[in-house]
Structure formats: structure tokens, C-alpha cells
Motif scaffolding. Sequence first.
Motif, PDB file in Angstrom:
ATOM      1  N   THR A 152       0.913  -1.152  -0.122  1.00 35.43           N
ATOM      2  CA  THR A 152       0.020   0.020   0.065  1.00 35.43           C
ATOM      3  C   THR A 152       0.996   1.159  -0.052  1.00 35.43           C
ATOM      4  O   THR A 152       1.880   1.166   0.633  1.00 35.43           O
ATOM      5  CB  THR A 152      -0.980   0.028   1.237  1.00 35.43           C
ATOM      6  OG1 THR A 152      -0.123  -0.080   2.475  1.00 35.43           O
ATOM      7  CG2 THR A 152      -1.893  -1.172   1.230  1.00 35.43           C
ATOM      8  N   TYR A 153       0.466   2.404  -0.764  1.00 30.74           N
ATOM      9  CA  TYR A 153       0.953   3.656  -0.528  1.00 30.74           C
ATOM     10  C   TYR A 153       0.251   4.645   0.272  1.00 30.74           C
ATOM     11  O   TYR A 153      -1.025   4.487   0.539  1.00 30.74           O
ATOM     12  CB  TYR A 153       1.028   4.272  -2.340  1.00 30.74           C
ATOM     13  CG  TYR A 153       2.025   3.908  -3.054  1.00 30.74           C
ATOM     14  CD1 TYR A 153       3.259   4.172  -3.178  1.00 30.74           C
ATOM     15  CD2 TYR A 153       1.882   2.679  -3.833  1.00 30.74           C
ATOM     16  CE1 TYR A 153       4.170   4.107  -3.843  1.00 30.74           C
ATOM     17  CE2 TYR A 153       2.800   2.328  -4.612  1.00 30.74           C
ATOM     18  CZ  TYR A 153       3.867   2.885  -4.758  1.00 30.74           C
ATOM     19  OH  TYR A 153       4.981   2.327  -5.640  1.00 30.74           O
ATOM     20  N   LYS A 154       0.965   5.580   0.614  1.00 24.82           N
ATOM     21  CA  LYS A 154       0.277   6.830   1.483  1.00 24.82           C
ATOM     22  C   LYS A 154      -0.150   7.773   0.434  1.00 24.82           C
ATOM     23  O   LYS A 154       0.149   7.726  -0.652  1.00 24.82           O
ATOM     24  CB  LYS A 154       1.276   7.358   2.517  1.00 24.82           C
ATOM     25  CG  LYS A 154       1.859   6.531   3.388  1.00 24.82           C
ATOM     26  CD  LYS A 154       2.776   7.275   4.407  1.00 24.82           C
ATOM     27  CE  LYS A 154       3.767   6.352   5.350  1.00 24.82           C
ATOM     28  NZ  LYS A 154       4.696   7.091   6.011  1.00 24.82           N
ATOM     29  N   LYS A 155      -0.813   8.793   0.802  1.00 24.79           N
ATOM     30  CA  LYS A 155      -1.384   9.930   0.013  1.00 24.79           C
ATOM     31  C   LYS A 155      -0.079  10.519  -0.600  1.00 24.79           C
ATOM     32  O   LYS A 155      -0.099  11.303  -1.610  1.00 24.79           O
ATOM     33  CB  LYS A 155      -1.989  10.885   0.881  1.00 24.79           C
ATOM     34  CG  LYS A 155      -2.927  11.934   0.115  1.00 24.79           C
ATOM     35  CD  LYS A 155      -4.036  11.475  -0.744  1.00 24.79           C
ATOM     36  CE  LYS A 155      -4.953  12.738  -1.372  1.00 24.79           C
ATOM     37  NZ  LYS A 155      -5.495  12.326  -2.536  1.00 24.79           N
ATOM     38  N   ASP A 156       0.979  10.831   0.177  1.00 24.39           N
ATOM     39  CA  ASP A 156       2.325  11.518  -0.566  1.00 24.39           C
ATOM     40  C   ASP A 156       3.001  10.724  -1.405  1.00 24.39           C
ATOM     41  O   ASP A 156       3.944  11.197  -1.945  1.00 24.39           O
ATOM     42  CB  ASP A 156       3.237  11.927   0.793  1.00 24.39           C
ATOM     43  CG  ASP A 156       3.635  10.761   1.338  1.00 24.39           C
ATOM     44  OD1 ASP A 156       3.502   9.763   1.054  1.00 24.39           O
ATOM     45  OD2 ASP A 156       4.429  11.238   2.538  1.00 24.39           O
TER      46      ASP A 156
END
Length: 156
Positions: free
Chosen positions: A119-123
Motif C-alpha cells: 500500500t501507498y500513502k497519500k504522499d
Amino acid sequence: MRVLKDHKGFSLVELVVVAGLVAILAGISLRLISHIGAANIEKSTKYVTDALSKQQMKSMSKEKKPNLFIYEYNGKPYYILTDEDTYTPSKGKELGGVTVSYNDGSDHTIEGATVLKITYKKDGSFKSCPNTITISTNSATRTITLNKETGRHVVE
């Protein structure tokens, strides 16, 4: 002793020539099979890196963050990029003819119930990821190195 003039058969020279031709054809076949394996590994690596790039772009632009799942189903590795928090095995795309493993401090091979979730973060940085993903066949290996802080992935 009687010599038969109509007795037909193969001479030693003919047998050696045929054996040589069979050996040459076998060698060519083995080289072609290894090229097929190399094509599978390149294709599978491209699928995973493309999915990582798409996932990063989507997570930076959408409210709902997508998840990348890599798992085994019916003895074959699959991947799926989905907005759901769980994966559905029958919906993924197959990574044909390869073995997938990853390293998050210790090595794991994706088999049976093992599921790798990225998963990735918003940034655009990774929220959860292994250090490396290794895609291999009997003849070749490709490693995708993931940088948790920047969200970059590099194929080696």
C-alpha cells in the motif's frame, strides 16, 4: 561363408550423422526454452512494476487508496490491484511460469496462503511494503527494490 548382397541396413557413418543432427536440434531446443523463460520473467516483472506505478498514481490522486496483492492461487502466482482491503483469488492476473518471493527482513516465497499486500500513502511513499520482490525462473532472476520513504521501485 555366404555374403548377402541385398542385405540393407545403416552404415556407421549414417548413424553418426543422425546422432549429430539430433544433438544439434536438442541444443537449439534447450536454448529456445531458456529464452521463453526469460520472456516470462521480463513480462511478469513489467506487470508488477506497472501495477506499482499505477497504484502510486492512484493513491496520490484518490481518497480511497488502492492495494496491490501478490498471491498464489492453484499453484500459480497472481497479482491484483484493487480498492478493496482484501483480495479475491479468482479475479487476479496470472504471473505465468515464475516464482515470486519477497524480503522484509527475512525471505518469504509466495505460496499457498501467503499474500503480499503493498500500500501507498497519500504522499506517494509506501505505507507497507517489503524491501525487495524477487521474480525468478530456473534460468533468470529479477529483483524489484522498493524504497519505503520515497515510494520508488527499481528493477535490478
